[in-house]
Design a protein around this motif. Structure first.
Motif, short mmCIF file in Angstrom:
data_model
loop_
_atom_site.label_atom_id
_atom_site.label_comp_id
_atom_site.label_asym_id
_atom_site.label_seq_id
_atom_site.Cartn_x
_atom_site.Cartn_y
_atom_site.Cartn_z
N PHE A 36 69.26 99.03 153.36
CA PHE A 36 68.60 98.50 152.16
C PHE A 36 67.09 98.70 152.18
CE2 PHE A 36 66.41 95.02 149.98
CZ PHE A 36 66.85 95.25 148.68
N MET A 37 66.44 98.31 153.28
CA MET A 37 64.98 98.33 153.31
C MET A 37 64.42 99.74 153.19
SD MET A 37 64.37 95.15 153.41
CE MET A 37 62.61 95.13 153.66
N LEU A 38 65.04 100.69 153.89
CA LEU A 38 64.58 102.08 153.80
C LEU A 38 64.91 102.69 152.45
CD1 LEU A 38 65.49 103.38 157.36
CD2 LEU A 38 63.19 103.26 156.40
N PHE A 39 66.11 102.39 151.95
CA PHE A 39 66.53 102.97 150.68
C PHE A 39 65.60 102.56 149.53
CE2 PHE A 39 68.96 102.44 146.71
CZ PHE A 39 69.26 103.77 146.46
N THR A 40 65.15 101.31 149.54
CA THR A 40 64.30 100.84 148.45
C THR A 40 62.98 101.62 148.37
OG1 THR A 40 63.46 99.10 149.92
CG2 THR A 40 65.21 98.49 148.39
N ILE A 41 62.50 102.09 149.52
CA ILE A 41 61.24 102.87 149.52
C ILE A 41 61.47 104.21 148.84
CG2 ILE A 41 59.48 103.94 150.97
CD1 ILE A 41 60.08 101.79 153.07
N PHE A 42 62.55 104.90 149.22
CA PHE A 42 62.86 106.19 148.58
C PHE A 42 63.18 106.01 147.10
CE2 PHE A 42 64.45 106.98 153.06
CZ PHE A 42 63.32 107.67 153.45
N TYR A 43 63.90 104.94 146.80
CA TYR A 43 64.28 104.68 145.40
C TYR A 43 63.04 104.38 144.56
CZ TYR A 43 66.61 102.58 141.37
OH TYR A 43 67.03 102.29 140.10
N HIS A 44 62.07 103.71 145.15
CA HIS A 44 60.84 103.37 144.42
C HIS A 44 60.11 104.64 143.99
CE1 HIS A 44 57.39 101.08 143.12
NE2 HIS A 44 56.59 101.75 143.94
N GLU A 45 60.06 105.64 144.85
CA GLU A 45 59.40 106.90 144.48
C GLU A 45 60.11 107.54 143.29
OE1 GLU A 45 58.16 111.26 146.39
OE2 GLU A 45 59.63 109.98 147.40
N ASP A 46 61.43 107.56 143.32
CA ASP A 46 62.20 108.14 142.22
C ASP A 46 61.95 107.37 140.92
OD1 ASP A 46 64.06 109.96 141.13
OD2 ASP A 46 65.64 108.48 141.28
N THR A 47 61.86 106.05 141.02
CA THR A 47 61.61 105.22 139.84
C THR A 47 60.22 105.50 139.26
OG1 THR A 47 63.00 103.46 140.77
CG2 THR A 47 61.52 102.84 138.98
N VAL A 48 59.24 105.63 140.13
CA VAL A 48 57.87 105.91 139.69
C VAL A 48 57.80 107.25 138.96
CG1 VAL A 48 55.58 106.54 140.55
CG2 VAL A 48 56.70 104.47 141.40
N VAL A 49 58.44 108.28 139.52
CA VAL A 49 58.43 109.60 138.89
C VAL A 49 59.18 109.57 137.56
CG1 VAL A 49 59.15 112.01 139.15
CG2 VAL A 49 58.20 110.78 141.10
N SER A 50 60.25 108.78 137.50
CA SER A 50 60.99 108.63 136.25
C SER A 50 60.11 108.00 135.17
CB SER A 50 62.23 107.77 136.48
OG SER A 50 62.93 107.55 135.28
N LEU A 51 59.32 107.02 135.55
CA LEU A 51 58.39 106.39 134.60
C LEU A 51 57.34 107.40 134.13
CD1 LEU A 51 57.85 102.90 136.27
CD2 LEU A 51 58.91 103.33 134.06
#
Length: 367
Positions: A36-51
């Motif tokens: 969970f903790m590592l995945f959220t970091i990678f997922y956050h980058e994808d979310t930022v680029v999506s925005l």
């Protein structure tokens, strides 16, 4: 402007973290107890680029950026280039158990990086489209520094947004892989359309000539596009007729474009440089500090972190910020349809009336 700059900073910061800190975390701590903790970091980058992809769709947003747009160009170029080097990604030989948490993290990392690369194609297209309203150094960065047209031609040839599954069925990527229907075989995908539009905007822009000399090598690369600009593609994207005409002129022209080089002061992107300087020779110290949070086994801490992120990405709470309008009386609406999730109502009677209309339309359709 401030919000866009923050998004660009966040994306670049995580990209640096993936290459500087993440390998040290794996080397120091080994197999994590949870993903969970590592995945959220990678997922956050994808979310930022999506925005960023959604925000930059509007010209007004692009115009608010200053020199940070150069950092975005570099980041997008790097992410899109990875789509062409999928077979050369890092291989972690210390992973032997395919069911390990670490293996799962690497797979998710690869999936998210692919999605980021696809979204960065759209970002490059928007930057190319609004180049006239951006600082001149952006056009220079796109053409002279990174040669984006050359990269886009390689994408057209490699078409990483298409693949075949194990059953031999054609798959197309659009925020996720899906099967291509029989009546969509010749349809230009959304991602491919973005590549074509980016090429058109960059090559046909009169301001591009001083920054993009058509050398013999570029000449041979650009002419590869002609075989892809068939009638099927032109019928779907009619503005590409101008691009095909330009390529035809280029192919019969005996001389290459030798426009006088533009006098331009090249600016250096500052975000990546500032982060690298700030943490120079501090990566191991940063890894040690982050290990106790990322590799924690405290269930309560992980639950609290999950709840915070759940609240941050709760779209229902974002909807509450904006005042909704009743679809019938146009008054203030506080209730949303539980089925379509789009229609808003001011009361139960309005909702019942809308259901009646829906049923009536269905009956009339089948009648």
């Amino acid at each position: 402007f401030l919000q866009i700059s923050i998004l660009i900073y966040e994306a670049i910061q995580i990209d640096i973290w993936k290459h500087k800190v993440f390998p040290l975390l794996v080397e120091t701590n080994g197999e994590p107890k949870n993903t969970f903790m590592l995945f959220t970091i990678f997922y956050h980058e994808d979310t930022v680029v999506s925005l960023l992809e959604n925000v930059l769709f509007h010209c007004e947003s692009a115009e608010t950026m200053d020199d940070t747009v150069l950092d975005l160009v570099d980041y997008s170029f790097k992410s899109v280039s990875l789509l062409l080097n999928a077979g050369e990604r890092e291989i972690y030989e210390n992973i032997k158990d395919p069911n390990s948490c670490l293996q799962e993290i690497f797979e998710k990392k690869k999936e998210l990086e692919f999605d980021i690369g696809m979204r960065c194609i759209s970002i490059l297209r928007y930057l190319a489209e609004f180049a006239d309203n951006l600082p001149l150094c952006v056009l220079s960065r796109l053409l002279a520094t990174h040669d984006i047209p050359y990269l886009l031609v390689e994408l057209i040839e490699a078409h990483p947004w298409k693949k075949e599954n194990t059953d031999g069925e054609n798959m197309i990527y659009n925020s996720g892989w899906r099967k291509v229907k029989s009546n969509e075989e010749e349809k230009v995908s959304k991602i491919e359309g973005q590549v074509w539009f980016a090429l058109r905007e960059l090559l046909l822009n009169p301001k591009s000539a001083p920054y993009y000399e058509i050398t013999e090598h570029r000449f041979s690369q650009l002419l590869k596009l002609q075989k892809y600009l068939n009638d099927c593609v032109l019928d779907q994207i009619s503005p590409l007729i101008d691009l095909k005409r330009w390529l035809s002129y280029l192919s019969v022209s005996s001389s290459y474009n030798k426009s006088p080089a533009a006098v331009n002061v090249e600016l250096i992107p500052q975000i990546r440089l500032s982060i690298m300087e700030k943490y120079h020779k501090k990566w191991k110290k940063l890894t040690k500090h982050q290990s106790k949070f990322i590799y924690t086994t405290d269930t309560e801490y992980i639950k609290n972190a999950a709840q915070i992120l759940s609240d941050a990405y709760d779209l229902d709470k974002l909807d509450c910020i904006e005042i909704k309008e009743c679809f019938l009386c146009h008054g203030q609406a506080k209730k949303r349809c539980s089925k379509c999730k789009d229609a808003w109502y001011c009361g139960r009677y309005t909702y019942n009336f809308f259901q009646f209309i829906q049923v009536l339309l269905i009956v009339l359709y089948f009648y």
